[in-house]
Write a protein that holds these residues in place. Structure first.
Motif, PDB file in Angstrom:
ATOM      1  N   GLN A 125      68.384  79.273  69.682  1.00 13.81           N
ATOM      2  CA  GLN A 125      69.737  78.990  69.202  1.00 13.81           C
ATOM      3  C   GLN A 125      70.765  78.992  70.332  1.00 13.81           C
ATOM      4  O   GLN A 125      71.619  78.098  70.423  1.00 13.81           O
ATOM      5  CB  GLN A 125      70.144  80.019  68.147  1.00 13.81           C
ATOM      6  CG  GLN A 125      69.310  79.975  66.882  1.00 13.81           C
ATOM      7  CD  GLN A 125      69.756  81.017  65.880  1.00 13.81           C
ATOM      8  OE1 GLN A 125      70.912  81.035  65.461  1.00 13.81           O
ATOM      9  NE2 GLN A 125      68.844  81.902  65.498  1.00 13.81           N
ATOM     10  N   ALA A 126      70.700  79.997  71.192  1.00 17.03           N
ATOM     11  CA  ALA A 126      71.695  80.119  72.262  1.00 17.03           C
ATOM     12  C   ALA A 126      71.638  78.923  73.207  1.00 17.03           C
ATOM     13  O   ALA A 126      72.678  78.392  73.625  1.00 17.03           O
ATOM     14  CB  ALA A 126      71.478  81.420  73.033  1.00 17.03           C
ATOM     15  N   CYS A 129      73.116  75.798  71.467  1.00 16.93           N
ATOM     16  CA  CYS A 129      74.572  75.911  71.336  1.00 16.93           C
ATOM     17  C   CYS A 129      75.272  75.802  72.688  1.00 16.93           C
ATOM     18  O   CYS A 129      76.347  75.196  72.792  1.00 16.93           O
ATOM     19  CB  CYS A 129      74.935  77.230  70.664  1.00 16.93           C
ATOM     20  SG  CYS A 129      74.473  77.315  68.925  1.00 16.93           S
ATOM     21  N   VAL A 141      80.314  79.876  68.630  1.00 18.42           N
ATOM     22  CA  VAL A 141      80.283  80.149  67.186  1.00 18.42           C
ATOM     23  C   VAL A 141      80.380  78.844  66.402  1.00 18.42           C
ATOM     24  O   VAL A 141      79.662  78.633  65.414  1.00 18.42           O
ATOM     25  CB  VAL A 141      81.414  81.115  66.786  1.00 18.42           C
ATOM     26  CG1 VAL A 141      81.526  81.217  65.264  1.00 18.42           C
ATOM     27  CG2 VAL A 141      81.165  82.491  67.383  1.00 18.42           C
ATOM     28  N   SER A 144      77.107  77.204  66.524  1.00 18.62           N
ATOM     29  CA  SER A 144      76.132  77.850  65.647  1.00 18.62           C
ATOM     30  C   SER A 144      76.313  77.405  64.201  1.00 18.62           C
ATOM     31  O   SER A 144      75.347  77.092  63.501  1.00 18.62           O
ATOM     32  CB  SER A 144      76.268  79.370  65.745  1.00 18.62           C
ATOM     33  OG  SER A 144      75.381  80.006  64.848  1.00 18.62           O
ATOM     34  N   ILE A 148      73.511  74.547  64.315  1.00 17.25           N
ATOM     35  CA  ILE A 148      72.288  75.269  63.960  1.00 17.25           C
ATOM     36  C   ILE A 148      72.133  75.434  62.450  1.00 17.25           C
ATOM     37  O   ILE A 148      71.119  75.038  61.862  1.00 17.25           O
ATOM     38  CB  ILE A 148      72.261  76.654  64.641  1.00 17.25           C
ATOM     39  CG1 ILE A 148      72.360  76.504  66.164  1.00 17.25           C
ATOM     40  CG2 ILE A 148      70.990  77.407  64.242  1.00 17.25           C
ATOM     41  CD1 ILE A 148      71.223  75.774  66.808  1.00 17.25           C
TER      42      ILE A 148
END
Length: 516
Positions: A125-126, A129, A141, A144, A148
Motif C-alpha cells: 500500500q505505501a 500511494c 491519506v 489510500s 487503494i
C-alpha cells in the motif's frame, strides 16, 4: 425416526465442513515487481536533480516524448514515449490476439488473477500511494482512500458477484412463445480501449482493467500525459500478475502520449471507456508529505482558478475564508492554490458554470425546496449530488429530483465505495456507466438467445391459415389469435380462442375437401 436423525447429522457435518473450508485461505502466489527505479527520491541521479519547467500551452502537446515531473517540487522524473497512431494500432492488434485465448479461460482462473493483485496491493500500500503522491501531488491519506480502498472494494465485489452477473440470465418468453426458453448471454467484446484521467492514476488504470479482463476481454489503456510516470509502474504489477497465472503477456497494454495517441485508440478498439473532463484543465488533490493542501497536477491551473474567483468577486461574491499551504519551494509556487470559501455567488458567475476542479467551495443560499432543486439542476453537468438534512426522508425526496447519475443522502461520495452500483452522469458529465453489474455487462456483447423448451416434442409451427398462400380467413384468424393471447379479460380470451379453433377447423375441412 432414526432416518431423520441420520439426515440431520449429515446436514450438520456438511455445514461444519463448509465453515471449516471457508476458514482456510485460498492459495494465492506472491508476485515481485521491480520498484528500484521509482523509489529514487530524485537526488540519486544528476539528470533528476534539476527543476523542470513544463512548456506552456499547446507546446506541451507535441514531440515524441512525454516529460514527467513531481508537481509538488517540480523535480524531473523522466520521460515516456508518445506513441504514434501506427504504434497504437500495433498494440491493439497484439492485445486482440491475446484476448482470443483469454476469452476461453474460466471464472476460476480470472478470480485467481484478482486475488494475486489484491494480495500485492494490500502488502504494498505505501509504495503504491507514494508513487501516486509523487506523480499527482496528493497526500498519502488521499491516495489510500482514493487509490487503494476503491480498488480493493472493486476486486472484492468482482470476486463475490462478478460471475453471477456474467452468467446467462433467463427471461420470460411471453404468451406467444411459451414453448420457448429465452435467455441473455454475455460474451466478451474483444479489445476494450480506456482513456483515463490523471487524478487517481492507480485506480483509474485498475478499474477498467479489472472489469475488462473479468468479462473475458483484453484492454489497451491510454494513461494521462500528466500521470504517465506512475502509470508505467502500475502496469508492471498487472504484467506480473498475468505471468503468475500463465495468461498471455499481451492481454493488457498501457500506452502513453498525447491527443494523437488517444484518437488512434478510439478508432481501433471495440469499445472505449473514457474517464475525464470535457475540455477543462484539472487540478490535483492534496499533496503527499507534510502538507494538508496539495499541488496542482497541471501547470498553469492556478491561473484558471484565480480567474474564476476574480470573476465571481467582480460580480458581487465575497471570500469568507482562505487557507494556506505552508512553506514551499519558489520553483513550485505556481503549482498550489489555497483552499477558498466564497459566498454570495450566483449562476451568472463562471465559478458556478465551469468545472473548477480545485479547492474552492462556493456557497449559495436558498429559501425553499423548489429553489434549491432548480439551482442544483441549473448546470450543464450532472455527475452526482449529496443532500444533507436532519430529516432523512426529506433529503431523499430532494435527491430524487436532482438530475444526476448518483446521489448520496446525508453523506458524500459514498456511492462510489458501493462497487455494486453503476457510476456515471448525465448532460456534460457523460453517458453510459461503469461499475456494478451495468458496467461489467457494458464490456460484453449482449446476445439474446431463444430455443425450444421441450425440443423435439414441441416446436414452432406456422398455423395453416397463414401459411403461403394464405387463406381467405387468414386475417380473421390472426385477429382472433391476438385477442386470445392478449385480451384484457379471461372471458374475452376464451371467446377469441373459440374463434381461433373454429378457423382452424374450417381450414382443415377445406384442405380435406381439396384432397378428395
Amino acid at each position: 425416526m432414526a432416518f431423520w436423525w441420520s439426515l440431520l447429522v449429515l446436514a450438520l457435518a456438511f455445514a461444519i465442513g463448509k465453515f471449516l473450508l471457508w476458514l482456510i485461505p485460498p492459495k494465492v502466489p506472491s508476485i515481485d515487481v521491480d520498484a528500484s527505479d521509482v523509489l529514487d527520491d530524485g537526488n540519486q541521479a544528476q539528470e533528476n536533480s534539476f527543476i523542470y519547467v513544463p512548456p506552456r500551452g499547446a507546446a506541451q502537446q507535441s514531440g515524441t516524448k512525454v516529460q514527467c515531473y513531481e508537481p509538488a517540487t517540480m523535480k524531473y522524473l523522466g520521460y515516456v514515449p508518445a506513441l504514434t497512431a501506427d504504434e497504437v494500432r500495433e498494440q491493439v492488434e497484439k492485445v486482440r490476439k491475446a484476448q482470443k485465448m483469454w476469452a476461453k479461460t474460466s471464472f476460476k482462473q480470472r478470480r485467481q488473477f484478482l486475488r494475486i493483485l489484491l494480495k500485492y496491493i494490500i502488502k504494498h500500500q505505501a509504495l503504491i500511494c507514494e508513487i501516486s503522491s509523487r506523480d499527482t501531488g496528493k497526500t498519502m491519506v488521499d491516495a489510500s482512500l482514493g487509490e487503494i480502498m476503491t480498488t480493493c472494494e472493486k476486486i472484492h465485489w468482482l470476486l463475490s458477484e462478478g460471475e453471477k452477473w456474467l452468467k446467462p440470465e433467463y427471461r420470460s418468453s411471453g404468451r406467444s412463445m411459451l414453448h420457448k426458453s429465452a435467455r441473455v448471454e454475455f460474451h466478451p467484446l474483444g479489445v476494450i480501449g480506456a482513456i483515463v484521467s490523471w487524478n487517481y492514476p492507480f485506480h483509474n488504470i485498475f478499474n477498467p482493467m479489472l472489469a475488462a479482463l473479468f468479462s473475458g476481454n483484453g484492454i489497451v489503456i491510454k494513461i494521462s500525459e500528466n500521470a504517465s510516470w506512475s502509470g508505467c509502474f502500475y502496469f508492471r504489477i498487472i504484467q506480473s500478475a498475468l505471468a503468475a497465472i500463465g495468461a498471455p503477456e499481451d492481454l493488457v497494454e498501457v500506452i502513453t502520449g498525447f491527443g494523437e495517441t488517444g484518437e488512434a485508440l478510439v478508432s481501433s478498439a471495440d469499445k472505449v471507456i473514457f474517464v475525464g473532463s470535457p475540455g477543462v484543465g484539472k487540478m490535483g488533490p492534496p499533496l503527499a508529505g507534510r502538507y494538508d493542501m496539495g499541488a496542482l497536477c497541471m501547470h498553469e491551473h492556478s491561473e484558471k482558478l484565480e480567474g474564476l474567483v476574480h470573476d465571481a468577486i467582480d460580480k458581487g461574491a465575497e471570500i469568507v475564508a482562505r487557507g494556506s499551504f505552508g512553506p514551499i519551494g519558489g520553483d513550485a509556487v505556481d503549482q498550489y492554490y489555497p483552499p477558498t470559501v466564497i459566498v454570495n455567488v450566483n449562476h451568472s458567475m463562471r465559478l458556478m458554470q465551469e468545472e473548477a476542479f480545485g479547492p474552492i467551495m462556493p456557497i449559495m443560499k436558498f429559501s425553499s425546496d423548489e429553489e434549491v432543486v432548480k439551482l442544483a439542476n441549473d448546470s450543464r453537468y450532472g455527475l452526482g449530488c449529496a443532500v444533507f438534512s436532519g430529516n432523512q426522508s426529506h433529503a431523499r425526496e430532494i435527491a430524487s429530483q436532482i438530475h444526476c447519475g448518483f446521489a448520496a443522502v446525508n453523506d458524500f461520495a459514498a456511492t462510489y465505495m458501493c462497487q455494486s452500483l453503476p457510476f456515471g452522469g448525465v448532460k456534460h458529465s457523460g453517458f453510459g456507466r461503469f461499475g456494478g453489474a451495468e458496467g461489467l455487462r457494458a464490456c460484453c456483447l449482449v446476445k439474446a438467445v431463444v430455443e425450444d423448451r421441450w425440443w423435439p416434442y414441441i416446436k414452432t409451427v406456422i398455423p395453416k391459415p397463414i401459411q403461403y398462400p394464405v387463406a381467405e380467413n387468414a386475417f380473421e384468424f390472426q385477429e382472433s389469435l391476438v385477442e386470445a393471447l392478449y385480451g384484457l379479460s379471461i372471458w374475452d380470451r376464451l371467446k377469441a380462442l373459440v374463434s381461433v379453433l373454429k378457423v382452424l377447423t374450417e381450414q382443415n375441412s377445406t384442405n380435406s375437401s381439396k384432397l378428395k
